[in-house]
Design an enzyme around this catalytic site. Structure first.
Site, PDB file in Angstrom:
ATOM      1  N   TYR A  77       0.841  -1.492   0.024  1.00 36.31           N
ATOM      2  CA  TYR A  77       0.471  -0.118   0.290  1.00 36.31           C
ATOM      3  C   TYR A  77       0.729   1.516  -0.094  1.00 36.31           C
ATOM      4  CZ  TYR A  77      -3.560  -2.943   1.076  1.00 36.31           C
ATOM      5  OH  TYR A  77      -4.241  -4.357   1.035  1.00 36.31           O
ATOM      6  N   CYS A  78       2.062   1.313   0.513  1.00 38.02           N
ATOM      7  CA  CYS A  78       3.223   2.543   0.876  1.00 38.02           C
ATOM      8  C   CYS A  78       4.502   1.435   0.370  1.00 38.02           C
ATOM      9  CB  CYS A  78       2.615   3.078   1.649  1.00 38.02           C
ATOM     10  SG  CYS A  78       3.427   4.225   2.514  1.00 38.02           S
ATOM     11  N   PRO A  79       5.515   2.159   0.314  1.00 34.71           N
ATOM     12  CA  PRO A  79       5.483   3.189  -1.493  1.00 34.71           C
ATOM     13  C   PRO A  79       4.065   2.790  -2.239  1.00 34.71           C
ATOM     14  CG  PRO A  79       6.999   1.758  -1.379  1.00 34.71           C
ATOM     15  CD  PRO A  79       6.305   1.138   0.098  1.00 34.71           C
TER      16      PRO A  79
END
Ligand code: FAD
Lengths: 380, 77
Positions: free
Chosen positions: B12-14
Site C-alpha cells: 500500500y505504501c510506497p
C-alpha cells in the site's frame, strides 16, 4: 562450539534483535553456548524521526542521541567497526578494522542511505532533512527564512513515506506562527498522481492543502536541477523555480551489501516476505530498510520484523524451522501540523484506515519519541 | 513477455506505481516491466502515469484467479 549470531547494523532494527536475543538466550550466552555480536559503524544511536523537529528548531540533536552501548543488554558484544564484506560461502563478516567474524546466523540491518548523485544538480542545489547534518543545516535556513519559495521534491525509493508531508504541514504552521506565512510560497510535489501513496492520507491532505494555501504538483519525478538558475525540471516535463529546495533523494542499500554481491541494483536485499530470510540463504535474515520488500521503510516495520526474526532465530538454533511469519505490518504517526496528527496501520492484506486527526495523537507521537529508547532496549 | 517483473502485491505504501517508477528509471530503453498489484487503484494510476510520461502501456489485465492485476509498461523514452 558456540553458535555465533552476528547482527550487522546497530540502528532501529538491529538493536532490538540484539537485545531480544540477549534476553531470550541469557542462559545459553552465560554458559558460552551462544554468542551474540552486534557490529555497527558508529558509537552513537540517533533517533531519526527527531530530524523533523530539529528542522524547525524545536528539539536539539543531542537530546535524541544515545550511545549504542548504553542501549544494549548485558550479553550483547558490541563491535564498533564497519562491516566491509560479507562472505556468504565462508560464513564470515570482515570489518574495516581487519577483523573476521564467523557466523552461524547473520542478521543484516544496515538500513539505507541517501543518494542524490543520480540526478544532475541535485546534490549541489538541495537541502535534506533525512540526515542529522542535513537537518541541522536546513534548520538554519528555515528559521532565518524571510520569504520566497520552498519547494519539496520526493524521489523513490525512500524511507518514512510520511515525513515529507509532515514537514510541509509543519512548515505551514511554523511560518504562520512566525507571522510571515503570506511571504512564504510552499510547493509540495509527489511522484504519483496524488499527494501521498496511501490513498486515505492523500484524500485527507488535499482539502487541507487547499485550506492552508499549500501549493502542490503531483506526477512529479525530478529529472534534473539547475543549481544556478534554481529550477527543478521533472520527468513529466514541468519546471519549477525555488529559493530553498528540500529534497528526499532516492535511497540505496548499504555499500557492504552491494560490495558483497547480496543486493539488487539499488543495494536492497531480496528477502522472503514472511520468514524474512534473504532469498537463497538459510542462515541470513534481513530486516528494516535493508530489505527489497515493497513495503514502507519505517522504524515500525523494522521493529515488527525484529520480533519475527528473533523468534525464527531461536527456533533455528533449537533445530526447528523458522515458523513465525511477518504479516507486512507497518504503523505510522503522521503529523498534520505543530499540534495535530493522525495514526495509520496496515499490513499485506489490510489497507490503511487513518484515525481522525487529533491533538491527542500528536501527543502520542511526542511521547513515542521518548518511549523509543525503551523499545530499543527491548522493554516494549 | 515482460523483461522484468515487479511483485508489488500487498504494497500500500510506497505502492505499485512507486515500485514501477523506481524500476523504470533504472531500466534500459525498450525494457518491458510487468507490475503485479493487489490494489485495484493500480489499474487506473499506472496507465495514467504511463500516458503522462509518454511510456507505452503494453497490457493491463486481471490475473486468472482474479486476485491481482498484471500491468506491463515498456520504457520508450
Ligand atoms: C526524518 C525522518 C523521520 C522518520 N520518521 C519515522 C516515523 O515517524 N516512524 C517510523 O516508523 N519511521 C520513521 N523514520 C524511518 C526510520 O528511522 C527508519 O526506517 C529506521 O531507522 C530503519 O531501521 P533500520 O534498522 O533498518 O535502519 P537504521 O535505523 O538506519 O540503522 C542502520 C544501521 O546500520 C549501520 N550500518 C550501516 N552500514 C554499516 C556497516 N557497513 N557496518 C556496520 N554498520 C552499518 C548504521 O550506522 C545504522 O546504525 C524516519 C526517518 C527519517 C529520516
Amino acid at each position: 562450539m558456540a553458535k555465533n549470531i552476528v547482527i550487522v547494523g546497530g540502528g532501529s532494527g538491529g538493536t532490538i534483535v540484539a537485545n531480544h536475543l540477549a534476553g531470550e538466550l541469557k542462559q545459553q550466552i552465560s554458559r558460552g553456548d551462544t554468542k551474540v555480536t552486534l557490529v555497527t559503524d558508529t558509537p552513537n544511536h540517533v533517533y531519526q524521526p527527531s530530524f523533523l523537529y530539529i528542522t524547525i528548531n524545536q528539539v536539539r540533536l543531542e537530546d535524541y542521541t544515545r550511545s549504542e552501548k548504553s542501549l544494549l543488554k548485558p550479553g550483547v558484544e558490541l563491535l564498533i567497526d564497519p562491516a566491509v564484506k560479507i562472505d556468504t560461502a565462508g560464513h564470515t563478516v570482515a570489518t574495516a578494522g581487519g577483523k573476521t567474524l564467523p557466523y552461524d546466523i547473520l542478521v543484516i540491518a544496515t538500513g539505507s542511505y541517501l543518494d542524490p548523485t543520480t540526478i544532475p544538480g541535485l546534490a549541489e542545489a538541495a537541502d535534506v532533512f533525512y540526515t542529522a547534518e542535513g537537518a541541522e543545516k536546513l534548520r538554519d535556513k528555515i528559521v532565518n527564512f524571510a520569504g520566497g519559495t520552498i519547494l519539496m521534491t520526493v524521489d523513490v525509493p525512500h524511507k518514512c513515506p510520511a515525513a515529507p508531508l509532515e514537514l510541509i504541514f509543519i512548515l505551514d504552521d511554523f511560518y504562520r506562527h512566525m507571522g510571515i506565512r503570506d511571504k512564504v510560497n510552499l510547493i509540495y510535489t509527489y511522484p504519483i498522481g496524488r499527494l501521498h501513496s496511501l490513498e486515505p492520507v492523500a484524500n485527507f491532505a488535499a482539502p487541507e492543502f487547499e485550506k492552508r494555501g499549500i501549493n502542490s504538483e503531483t506526477f512529479f519525478n525530478v529529472e534534473s536541477v539547475d543549481p544556478q538558475k534554481k529550477v527543478v525540471t521533472s520527468l513529466e516535463g514541468s519546471e519549477v523555480p525555488f529559493d530553498v529546495l528540500i529534497s528526499i533523494p532516492a535511497h540505496r542499500g548499504a555499500h557492504v551489501v552491494h560490495d558483497s554481491g547480496l543486493g539488487d541494483e539499488d543495494g536492497f536485499i531480496p528477502t522472503n516476505r514472511y520468514t524474512l530470510k534473504a532469498d537463497g540463504y538459510d542462515d541470513i535474515y534481513v530486516i528494516g530498510d535493508a530489505t527489497a520488500l515493497p513495503i514502507s521503510k519505517a522504524g515500525s516495520t523494522a521493529h515488527y520484523q525484529a520480533d519475527v526474526v528473533t523468534a525464527n532465530i531461536i527456533s533455528q538454533i533449537n533445530g526447528l524451522p523458522p515458523s513465525r511469519f511477518y504479516d507486512g505490518k507497518v504503523a505510522c504517526f503522521v503529523e498534520m501540523g505543530l499540534d495535530k496528527a493522525t495514526f495509520i496501520s496496515f499490513d499485506y492484506n489490510n489497507p490503511p484506515v487513518p484515525l481522525p486527526v487529533s491533538e491527542m495523537i500528536h501527543w502520542f507521537k511526542l511521547s513515542f519519541n521518548e518511549i523509543y529508547w525503551l523499545s530499543q532496549r527491548g522493554l516494549l | 513477455m515482460a523483461d522484468k517483473v515487479v511483485d508489488a502485491r500487498g504494497s500500500y505504501c510506497p505502492g505499485p506505481l512507486m515500485e514501477l517508477i523506481k524500476t523504470i528509471r533504472k531500466a534500459d530503453m525498450g525494457t518491458t516491466i510487468e507490475v503485479l498489484s493487489s490494489d485495484s487503484g493500480s489499474a487506473r494510476d499506472i496507465p495514467e502515469w504511463a500516458k503522462k510520461t509518454g511510456q507505452e502501456l503494453v497490457y493491463n489485465e486481471k490475473a486468472q484467479d482474479g486476485e491481482y492485476w498484471k500491468i506491463a509498461v515498456k520504457k520508450v523514452k
